[in-house]
Each structure stands twice: as structure tokens, then as C-alpha cells.
Design a protein around this motif. Structure first.
Motif, PDB file in Angstrom:
ATOM      1  N   ASP A 171       0.811  -1.346   0.107  1.00  0.00           N
ATOM      2  CA  ASP A 171       0.044  -0.151   0.021  1.00  0.00           C
ATOM      3  C   ASP A 171       0.923   1.459  -0.116  1.00  0.00           C
ATOM      4  O   ASP A 171       0.512   2.320  -0.863  1.00  0.00           O
ATOM      5  N   VAL A 172       2.032   1.201   0.904  1.00  0.00           N
ATOM      6  CA  VAL A 172       2.859   2.494   0.956  1.00  0.00           C
ATOM      7  C   VAL A 172       3.505   2.630  -0.309  1.00  0.00           C
ATOM      8  O   VAL A 172       3.503   3.936  -0.809  1.00  0.00           O
ATOM      9  N   GLU A 173       4.031   1.625  -1.113  1.00  0.00           N
ATOM     10  CA  GLU A 173       4.569   1.775  -2.184  1.00  0.00           C
ATOM     11  C   GLU A 173       3.677   2.388  -3.341  1.00  0.00           C
ATOM     12  O   GLU A 173       3.902   3.197  -4.166  1.00  0.00           O
ATOM     13  N   ARG A 174       2.379   1.824  -3.423  1.00  0.00           N
ATOM     14  CA  ARG A 174       1.426   2.087  -4.553  1.00  0.00           C
ATOM     15  C   ARG A 174       0.982   3.599  -4.197  1.00  0.00           C
ATOM     16  O   ARG A 174       1.078   4.485  -5.010  1.00  0.00           O
ATOM     17  N   MET A 204       3.901   6.265  -5.007  1.00  0.00           N
ATOM     18  CA  MET A 204       3.833   6.498  -6.236  1.00  0.00           C
ATOM     19  C   MET A 204       2.769   7.314  -7.059  1.00  0.00           C
ATOM     20  O   MET A 204       3.206   8.217  -7.709  1.00  0.00           O
ATOM     21  N   LYS A 205       2.048   7.196  -6.480  1.00  0.00           N
ATOM     22  CA  LYS A 205       0.882   8.053  -6.928  1.00  0.00           C
ATOM     23  C   LYS A 205       0.800   9.380  -6.507  1.00  0.00           C
ATOM     24  O   LYS A 205       0.464  10.243  -7.234  1.00  0.00           O
ATOM     25  N   LYS A 206       1.118   9.457  -4.969  1.00  0.00           N
ATOM     26  CA  LYS A 206       1.154  10.922  -4.704  1.00  0.00           C
ATOM     27  C   LYS A 206       2.445  11.654  -5.185  1.00  0.00           C
ATOM     28  O   LYS A 206       2.307  12.719  -5.471  1.00  0.00           O
ATOM     29  N   LEU A 207       3.466  11.080  -5.448  1.00  0.00           N
ATOM     30  CA  LEU A 207       4.783  11.806  -6.228  1.00  0.00           C
ATOM     31  C   LEU A 207       4.061  12.244  -7.460  1.00  0.00           C
ATOM     32  O   LEU A 207       4.621  13.410  -7.644  1.00  0.00           O
ATOM     33  N   LEU A 214       2.159  15.126  -7.046  1.00  0.00           N
ATOM     34  CA  LEU A 214       3.113  16.398  -6.369  1.00  0.00           C
ATOM     35  C   LEU A 214       3.749  17.088  -7.744  1.00  0.00           C
ATOM     36  O   LEU A 214       3.936  18.105  -7.629  1.00  0.00           O
ATOM     37  N   GLU A 215       4.126  16.042  -8.580  1.00  0.00           N
ATOM     38  CA  GLU A 215       4.884  16.676  -9.775  1.00  0.00           C
ATOM     39  C   GLU A 215       3.970  17.096 -10.766  1.00  0.00           C
ATOM     40  O   GLU A 215       4.414  17.530 -11.757  1.00  0.00           O
ATOM     41  N   GLY A 216       2.688  17.087 -10.626  1.00  0.00           N
ATOM     42  CA  GLY A 216       1.567  17.660 -11.510  1.00  0.00           C
ATOM     43  C   GLY A 216       1.539  17.076 -12.761  1.00  0.00           C
ATOM     44  O   GLY A 216       1.034  17.051 -13.877  1.00  0.00           O
ATOM     45  N   LYS A 217       1.956  15.628 -12.781  1.00  0.00           N
ATOM     46  CA  LYS A 217       1.761  14.859 -13.628  1.00  0.00           C
ATOM     47  C   LYS A 217       0.355  14.138 -13.846  1.00  0.00           C
ATOM     48  O   LYS A 217       0.054  13.497 -14.879  1.00  0.00           O
ATOM     49  N   ASN A 221      -3.620  14.379 -12.317  1.00  0.00           N
ATOM     50  CA  ASN A 221      -4.778  15.289 -11.315  1.00  0.00           C
ATOM     51  C   ASN A 221      -5.567  14.163 -10.427  1.00  0.00           C
ATOM     52  O   ASN A 221      -5.524  12.954 -10.901  1.00  0.00           O
ATOM     53  N   GLY A 222      -6.292  14.731  -9.500  1.00  0.00           N
ATOM     54  CA  GLY A 222      -6.963  13.997  -8.701  1.00  0.00           C
ATOM     55  C   GLY A 222      -6.638  13.952  -7.253  1.00  0.00           C
ATOM     56  O   GLY A 222      -5.727  14.687  -6.882  1.00  0.00           O
ATOM     57  N   ASN A 223      -7.441  13.330  -6.530  1.00  0.00           N
ATOM     58  CA  ASN A 223      -7.334  13.935  -5.069  1.00  0.00           C
ATOM     59  C   ASN A 223      -6.633  12.458  -4.191  1.00  0.00           C
ATOM     60  O   ASN A 223      -7.424  11.640  -4.071  1.00  0.00           O
ATOM     61  N   SER A 224      -5.217  12.356  -4.319  1.00  0.00           N
ATOM     62  CA  SER A 224      -5.105  11.345  -3.602  1.00  0.00           C
ATOM     63  C   SER A 224      -3.856  11.946  -2.622  1.00  0.00           C
ATOM     64  O   SER A 224      -3.453  13.013  -2.358  1.00  0.00           O
TER      65      SER A 224
END
Ligand SMILES: [Zn+2]
Length: 113
Positions: free
Chosen positions: A93-96, A99-102, A105-108, A110-113
Motif C-alpha cells: 500500500d505504501v509503495e502504491r 508512487m501515486k502521490k509523487l 506532487l509533480e503535477g503529472k 490530477n485527482g485527489n490522492s
């Protein structure tokens, strides 16, 4: 008291100057009453940590912010939110999530995670 996941015997705990080390078969763990780690758990924690660390190493969020975010995501208190305490599925879970959060953050993405 913990038991070895391989041979099911009681684990030997040895007091070292780095703390209590528990050992049996080719498995080990650190700390009192901490279950032995399988190599898979060890590996899962390592890769979870790598992905998670990218979040605050990117400077897009602070280390503290990253841990606060993770604790919230996993519904854990911050005190319990340490990757070294996680089981394999939590590590995935942490890994997944990281990755999504990064990506976000990098703006690649959209969405709320
Ligand atoms: Zn054993």
C-alpha cells in the motif's frame, strides 16, 4: 514471546548493545516481541521505504508532512506509522500510494490522492 514462522519454535532473543535481536532459522528481527521477518517482508519494507522517501526527498513535501499524509492514508496514528512495523500488504500500500502521490506532487496527474 514470538515464534518462528518457519520451524514454529520459540524464537531466541539475545540482548545486544544495539537492542534485543530475535533469531531463528535464517530469520531475524529487532526489538522486544517483534515477530521475525521473512525475506519477503524485509524486501517489501525496503522498496516501500524507497518509494516513500522519494516524496520528501523530492522537496515537494517535508518529511513530517509525508509521514502525516501516510498515517492519514493508512488510518494509523503517527506513532504507529513506521514502515519497519508494517506487514507485507501494508508495504505494498505504501509503495502504491507513494508512487501515486509523487506523480500528483509533480503535477503529472490530477485527482485527489
Ligand atoms: Zn526457526
Amino acid at each position: 514471546m514470538t515464534f518462528c514462522p518457519k520451524c514454529k519454535k520459540r524464537v531466541k532473543s539475545i540482548k545486544t548493545r544495539y537492542g534485543v535481536r530475535n533469531q531463528c532459522c535464517d530469520l531475524w528481527s529487532w526489538g522486544e516481541n517483534v515477530p521475525l521477518e521473512t525475506k519477503w517482508t524485509h524486501h517489501a519494507r525496503k522498496s516501500a521505504h524507497e518509494e516513500f522517501d522519494k516524496l520528501w526527498k523530492s522537496k515537494l513535501m517535508s518529511r513530517k508532512e509525508a509521514y502525516t499524509w501516510l498515517a492519514k492514508k493508512l488510518d494509523l496514528s503517527k506513532k504507529k506509522c513506521h514502515i519497519k512495523l508494517f506487514n507485507e500488504s501494508q508495504c505494498f500500500d505504501v509503495e502504491r500510494l507513494s508512487m501515486k502521490k509523487l506523480k500528483r506532487l509533480e503535477g503529472k496527474e490530477n485527482g485527489n490522492s
